[in-house]
Scaffold this active site. Structure first.
Site, short mmCIF file in Angstrom:
data_model
loop_
_atom_site.label_atom_id
_atom_site.label_comp_id
_atom_site.label_asym_id
_atom_site.label_seq_id
_atom_site.Cartn_x
_atom_site.Cartn_y
_atom_site.Cartn_z
N GLU A 33 1.62 6.22 66.50
CA GLU A 33 1.21 6.87 67.74
C GLU A 33 -0.29 6.76 67.97
OE1 GLU A 33 2.36 10.83 70.33
OE2 GLU A 33 3.12 10.55 68.30
N LYS A 76 8.21 24.22 73.91
CA LYS A 76 8.36 23.33 72.76
C LYS A 76 7.29 23.65 71.73
CE LYS A 76 7.51 18.54 71.36
NZ LYS A 76 7.10 17.18 71.77
#
Length: 420
Positions: free
Chosen positions: A226, A181
């Site tokens: 976040e 990723k």
């Protein structure tokens, strides 16, 4: 107020400060207290910290920037005289922080304000910091912020069509087995008719996204969903977001989309990489960690995310800065494996991230603190007449470039609308 003690070279040294925190009546909206210049903020659901002025500053860059910041901060706290009559996280001596994403980039700062106003759990306080004893200022809302006048938006470092090719290249590398990723960012530039008063977009972001952490440090501002790391009395928490779907505004349809997100193999795979990277980074510092069996869907006004709150109990003398150094960059903003992903970002992204996706927040004298990931953010130009807006997307083997571009555009909405 005293002149700031500046440490531009990054070398730790004694910075004697005198600090006093007293409890006060509720001062009202924290962001309304900010002056236009040298504003600092970290606000969540109306609580948090705001500050202004500079009692001491540390700047640094390079792979050791967290270690040097931590060493400097320990020396500052060791030589400071602190009288804290409140004793809550965020009272006493604190520093606001922002760190560049890449090791070599400038912009990493610790800023100790001259005045801090905080509120938590129904209690409020003011802290005054300087090189001599100072009295607390009178607190009252400043003049209203000047509304921004947006002239238009333009492509930033990489045009939209070219960014599709960048994503396609990343997919090819992943499918070839080079990595699992990578998170690719893009920027757009908002041009303004007059220099930005950053308080205006801050107030809009806090009102529109109260569940996010709205921040400003050194003219870098945003509202992030976040939390990279919260350390409080030995308990560490890290919120992982990876896997995103846009909202439509139709509540019924959005519930269907949320269910599809929770079942999406592509998004669950991306999320698993991110959670695993956080757990592995925290493990050397914790006696135990807790990871929920499945993520939950975090609903924001413009998008929904797969989210997991990882918690742990730290062992020994550990600070939020130390944990941030270990966690950054997590797979949620870098990729997996970390080194290969960051190398690919440098090779193909074509973007100077600056402080985008780096840790931002505050740290206290005892090492506790809150550092979020600087997402949904904007960097104000030196003349104030433009703002670079940032968004990023996690790319895995079955990512579709056009869908990733649409996701990036959705993530640009919060700061774009705050400037409109």
């Amino acid at each position: 107020m005293s002149s700031p003690v500046v440490d531009p070279a990054g070398a730790p040294g004694p910075v004697p400060l005198v600090v006093r925190t007293v409890e006060i009546d509720d001062p009202g909206p924290l962001l309304a207290l900010l002056p236009r210049d040298e504003a600092l903020a970290w606000v969540h659901h109306g609580d948090g910290l705001v500050g202004w002025g500079r009692a001491a500053v540390h700047s640094g860059r390079g792979p050791e920037r967290f270690t040097r910041a931590h060493a400097w901060w320990r020396e500052v706290t060791r030589h400071s005289v602190v009288r804290d009559e409140v004793g809550l996280p965020g009272s006493g001596l604190v520093a606001f922080s922002t760190f560049a994403f890449h090791d070599a980039d400038p912009g990493s700062l610790l800023v100790v304000p001259q005045v801090v106003v905080g509120r938590r759990d129904g209690r409020a306080w003011v802290t005054v910091i300087g090189t001599s004893i100072s009295s607390a200022p009178e607190l009252a809302p400043h003049e209203p912020a000047n509304e921004p006048r947006l002239v238009g938006l333009r492509d930033g470092s990489v045009a939209a069509d070219a960014w599709l090719d960048v994503v396609a290249e990343a997919v090819d590398r992943i499918q070839a087995g080079r990595l699992d990723k990578v998170v690719l960012a893009r920027d757009v530039v908002a041009d303004l008719a007059e220099p930005l008063d950053v308080r205006a977009p801050l107030q809009r972001l806090a009102a529109s996204y109260p569940g996010c952490w709205t921040f400003v440090v050194d003219d870098f501002f945003g509202s992030t969903p976040e939390m990279l790391v919260r350390l409080e009395r030995g308990l560490v928490t890290s919120r992982v977001l990876a896997g995103t779907i846009r909202r439509t505004g139709d509540d019924t349809h959005d519930l269907t989309l949320a269910a599809s997100l929770a079942r999406s193999s592509k998004d669950l795979e991306e999320h698993e990489y991110a959670v695993r990277s956080v757990v592995e980074a925290l493990a050397p510092f914790c006696t135990s960690t807790n990871v929920p069996e499945a993520p939950f869907v975090l609903h924001l006004p413009n998008v929904m995310h797969l989210a997991t709150d990882v918690t742990g109990v730290v062992a020994g003398d550990v600070s939020a800065l130390t944990l941030a150094s270990a966690l950054h960059p997590s797979a949620a903003v870098g990729g997996t494996p970390r080194a290969e992903a960051v190398s690919l970002i440098r090779e193909i992204e074509g973007l100077d991230r600056g402080r985008y996706a780096g840790p931002v927040g505050w740290v206290g004298a005892g090492g506790d603190g809150e550092l979020g990931i600087a997402l949904r953010s904007g960097a104000v130009a030196d003349d104030g007449l433009s703002v670079r807006l940032f968004a990023g997307c996690g790319i895995v083997a079955d990512s579709v470039p056009e869908e990733e571009l649409a996701e990036a555009r959705a993530k640009l909405v919060p700061v774009r609308d705050a400037l409109s």
